[in-house]
Design a protein around this motif. Sequence first.
Motif, PDB file in Angstrom:
ATOM      1  N   TYR A  50      -1.222   5.067  -3.422  1.00 55.70           N
ATOM      2  CA  TYR A  50      -1.950   6.432  -3.701  1.00 55.70           C
ATOM      3  C   TYR A  50      -2.326   6.308  -5.338  1.00 55.70           C
ATOM      4  CZ  TYR A  50       1.913   6.935  -6.759  1.00 55.70           C
ATOM      5  OH  TYR A  50       2.564   6.579  -8.033  1.00 55.70           O
ATOM      6  N   SER A  51      -2.541   5.613  -5.749  1.00 58.54           N
ATOM      7  CA  SER A  51      -3.109   5.887  -7.097  1.00 58.54           C
ATOM      8  C   SER A  51      -3.818   4.777  -7.184  1.00 58.54           C
ATOM      9  CB  SER A  51      -1.877   4.406  -8.446  1.00 58.54           C
ATOM     10  OG  SER A  51      -1.997   3.561  -7.885  1.00 58.54           O
ATOM     11  N   PHE A  52      -5.450   4.795  -5.949  1.00 56.52           N
ATOM     12  CA  PHE A  52      -6.518   4.210  -6.068  1.00 56.52           C
ATOM     13  C   PHE A  52      -7.270   4.994  -5.364  1.00 56.52           C
ATOM     14  CE2 PHE A  52      -2.834   0.446  -6.286  1.00 56.52           C
ATOM     15  CZ  PHE A  52      -3.722  -0.663  -7.215  1.00 56.52           C
ATOM     16  N   LEU A  53      -6.530   5.007  -5.002  1.00 55.84           N
ATOM     17  CA  LEU A  53      -7.477   6.398  -4.107  1.00 55.84           C
ATOM     18  C   LEU A  53      -7.884   7.609  -5.282  1.00 55.84           C
ATOM     19  CD1 LEU A  53      -5.342   7.634  -0.757  1.00 55.84           C
ATOM     20  CD2 LEU A  53      -7.455   6.361  -1.114  1.00 55.84           C
TER      21      LEU A  53
ATOM     22  N   ASP B  22      -0.834  15.147  -3.613  1.00 51.56           N
ATOM     23  CA  ASP B  22      -0.629  15.430  -1.856  1.00 51.56           C
ATOM     24  C   ASP B  22      -1.080  14.960  -0.985  1.00 51.56           C
ATOM     25  OD1 ASP B  22      -2.260  17.342  -2.171  1.00 51.56           O
ATOM     26  OD2 ASP B  22      -1.771  18.951  -1.510  1.00 51.56           O
ATOM     27  N   TRP B  23      -2.240  14.662  -0.771  1.00 52.27           N
ATOM     28  CA  TRP B  23      -3.200  14.027   0.127  1.00 52.27           C
ATOM     29  C   TRP B  23      -3.166  12.641  -0.028  1.00 52.27           C
ATOM     30  CZ3 TRP B  23      -4.162  16.300   4.521  1.00 52.27           C
ATOM     31  CH2 TRP B  23      -4.261  17.255   4.822  1.00 52.27           C
ATOM     32  N   LYS B  24      -2.913  12.219  -1.115  1.00 48.25           N
ATOM     33  CA  LYS B  24      -3.123  11.084  -1.622  1.00 48.25           C
ATOM     34  C   LYS B  24      -1.824  10.237  -0.964  1.00 48.25           C
ATOM     35  CE  LYS B  24      -6.040  10.697  -5.789  1.00 48.25           C
ATOM     36  NZ  LYS B  24      -5.819  10.082  -7.695  1.00 48.25           N
ATOM     37  N   ILE B  25      -0.504  11.167  -1.564  1.00 45.10           N
ATOM     38  CA  ILE B  25       0.540  10.630  -0.869  1.00 45.10           C
ATOM     39  C   ILE B  25       0.883  10.789   0.682  1.00 45.10           C
ATOM     40  CG2 ILE B  25       3.079  11.151  -1.276  1.00 45.10           C
ATOM     41  CD1 ILE B  25       2.622  12.029  -4.124  1.00 45.10           C
ATOM     42  N   PHE B  26       0.356  11.600   0.509  1.00 46.05           N
ATOM     43  CA  PHE B  26       0.547  11.386   2.050  1.00 46.05           C
ATOM     44  C   PHE B  26      -0.721  10.840   3.011  1.00 46.05           C
ATOM     45  CE2 PHE B  26      -1.826  13.570   6.693  1.00 46.05           C
ATOM     46  CZ  PHE B  26      -0.738  14.005   6.897  1.00 46.05           C
ATOM     47  N   MET B  27      -1.699  10.173   2.771  1.00 47.71           N
ATOM     48  CA  MET B  27      -2.421   9.101   3.428  1.00 47.71           C
ATOM     49  C   MET B  27      -2.224   7.949   3.350  1.00 47.71           C
ATOM     50  SD  MET B  27      -4.993  10.831   4.767  1.00 47.71           S
ATOM     51  CE  MET B  27      -5.842   9.420   4.929  1.00 47.71           C
ATOM     52  N   THR B  28      -1.474   7.415   2.034  1.00 46.53           N
ATOM     53  CA  THR B  28      -0.740   6.583   2.342  1.00 46.53           C
ATOM     54  C   THR B  28       0.565   6.418   2.772  1.00 46.53           C
ATOM     55  OG1 THR B  28       0.078   6.877  -0.538  1.00 46.53           O
ATOM     56  CG2 THR B  28      -2.159   5.742  -0.019  1.00 46.53           C
ATOM     57  N   THR B  29       1.224   6.894   2.486  1.00 47.23           N
ATOM     58  CA  THR B  29       2.665   7.224   3.215  1.00 47.23           C
ATOM     59  C   THR B  29       2.897   7.267   5.113  1.00 47.23           C
ATOM     60  OG1 THR B  29       3.189   9.491   2.470  1.00 47.23           O
ATOM     61  CG2 THR B  29       3.717   7.692   1.037  1.00 47.23           C
ATOM     62  N   THR B  30       2.572   8.511   4.688  1.00 47.79           N
ATOM     63  CA  THR B  30       2.601   9.410   5.557  1.00 47.79           C
ATOM     64  C   THR B  30       2.067   8.759   7.183  1.00 47.79           C
ATOM     65  OG1 THR B  30       3.932  11.269   5.635  1.00 47.79           O
ATOM     66  CG2 THR B  30       3.087  10.871   7.898  1.00 47.79           C
ATOM     67  N   VAL B  31       0.464   8.896   7.084  1.00 51.70           N
ATOM     68  CA  VAL B  31      -0.605   8.594   7.600  1.00 51.70           C
ATOM     69  C   VAL B  31      -0.852   6.625   7.865  1.00 51.70           C
ATOM     70  CG1 VAL B  31      -2.795   8.126   7.930  1.00 51.70           C
ATOM     71  CG2 VAL B  31      -1.887  10.633   7.214  1.00 51.70           C
TER      72      VAL B  31
ATOM     73  N   TRP C 289       0.833  -1.070   0.005  1.00 53.63           N
ATOM     74  CA  TRP C 289       0.219   0.013  -0.265  1.00 53.63           C
ATOM     75  C   TRP C 289       0.907   1.268  -0.379  1.00 53.63           C
ATOM     76  CZ3 TRP C 289      -4.753   1.078  -1.107  1.00 53.63           C
ATOM     77  CH2 TRP C 289      -5.058   2.612   0.099  1.00 53.63           C
ATOM     78  N   TYR C 290       1.565   1.110   1.277  1.00 56.84           N
ATOM     79  CA  TYR C 290       2.891   2.821   1.222  1.00 56.84           C
ATOM     80  C   TYR C 290       3.575   2.022  -1.254  1.00 56.84           C
ATOM     81  CZ  TYR C 290       5.910   5.229   3.059  1.00 56.84           C
ATOM     82  OH  TYR C 290       7.166   6.597   3.199  1.00 56.84           O
ATOM     83  N   VAL C 291       3.550   1.626  -1.284  1.00 55.24           N
ATOM     84  CA  VAL C 291       4.382   2.038  -2.429  1.00 55.24           C
ATOM     85  C   VAL C 291       3.433   2.661  -3.684  1.00 55.24           C
ATOM     86  CG1 VAL C 291       6.090   1.469  -4.517  1.00 55.24           C
ATOM     87  CG2 VAL C 291       6.412   0.648  -2.358  1.00 55.24           C
ATOM     88  N   SER C 292       2.200   2.310  -3.675  1.00 52.51           N
ATOM     89  CA  SER C 292       1.084   1.925  -4.320  1.00 52.51           C
ATOM     90  C   SER C 292      -0.186   2.585  -4.156  1.00 52.51           C
ATOM     91  CB  SER C 292       1.243   1.121  -6.091  1.00 52.51           C
ATOM     92  OG  SER C 292       0.934  -0.190  -4.878  1.00 52.51           O
TER      93      SER C 292
END
Length: 322
Positions: A259-262, A268-277, A254-257
Amino acid sequence: MVTTFRNDSYFTEADEDYVFGPDDTKAGMIISLVGFIGVSVQSVVVTGAYNIKNMKGTVFGALILNETFSQFAATSITFFFFFVGIFLNTILIVSNSAIFGNISLTILPIMLGTHFLMAFNRFCASSMPFGYRKIFSKNYVLTYIIINWTLPPVIYSYFFFFYNCSFPFFQFGWVFMEAQRNETCGAKLLLLSLSVQFVIIFIITILDISTFIILITCRKSIFKGQSKENKQRDINFAMQVIIQGIVMVFFGVWYVSGYSFLPGNRLDWKIFMTTTVSSSLTNCLAPIVICFFNAEYRRWIIRLIRREGASQNLTVVLSRTS
């Protein structure tokens, strides 16, 4: 965890010219809340390991403490940076983000190592019950833990100091990533981190699958001669570790890919939700799995709740009679 998405036109390293905005406050508040929950649950796990009879002073209790302390370290670093630096808009913290990023990056293989020890422990307990006590004697376990906490800092420090590698914070996506345009470090940090993550996670997955198969197919011979209570306890421990492994593998994908499904248009928020959050949530989920899927912890928590309820009822009765 090191990222694989990259677009230089989006990402700019945080420095003394960092401009705070309303979205920074929101991002800081989200991670601060998740971090507070994480530290609270981790504290419950640590307290239980010191108080539960079947955990206190045992090898598996020591391994749980080892894992939880690593999660606590990662959660505390992230909480401090996002609460003080991002939520409270402290430029001194944000402009020195590489310090926090480098520490977080070093803690990652430590956390993976702690889970490897737990997975290996359950595999040995299920596949080699006669050799288990020797492999996981208290002296050996102490040696494993010392290596777990010293080897990653030594290896990563070499790259940080001799190759000038760094892992700073980027405002777009509110994420820590490997520094851009670093000719000295180049792809070394990315290759090191991805290799370490892949190898350890792969081994943990193999151990978890093997343990699960052994428990299903050889359960009678493994637990022959053991009491029903000990048999159920060992199965609970194994299932707890397996579930934690499943969560960890899912998080890695999920961390790597993810963001492409959200849905939505804000990358920026997609990356934030799938990485940092998601990485912060994973550090919360691991102790939650222990509390809910480990029968020893469930019984201990239920006893505490009942004891607290009885204490409150007694207080009410005494106040009324007085």
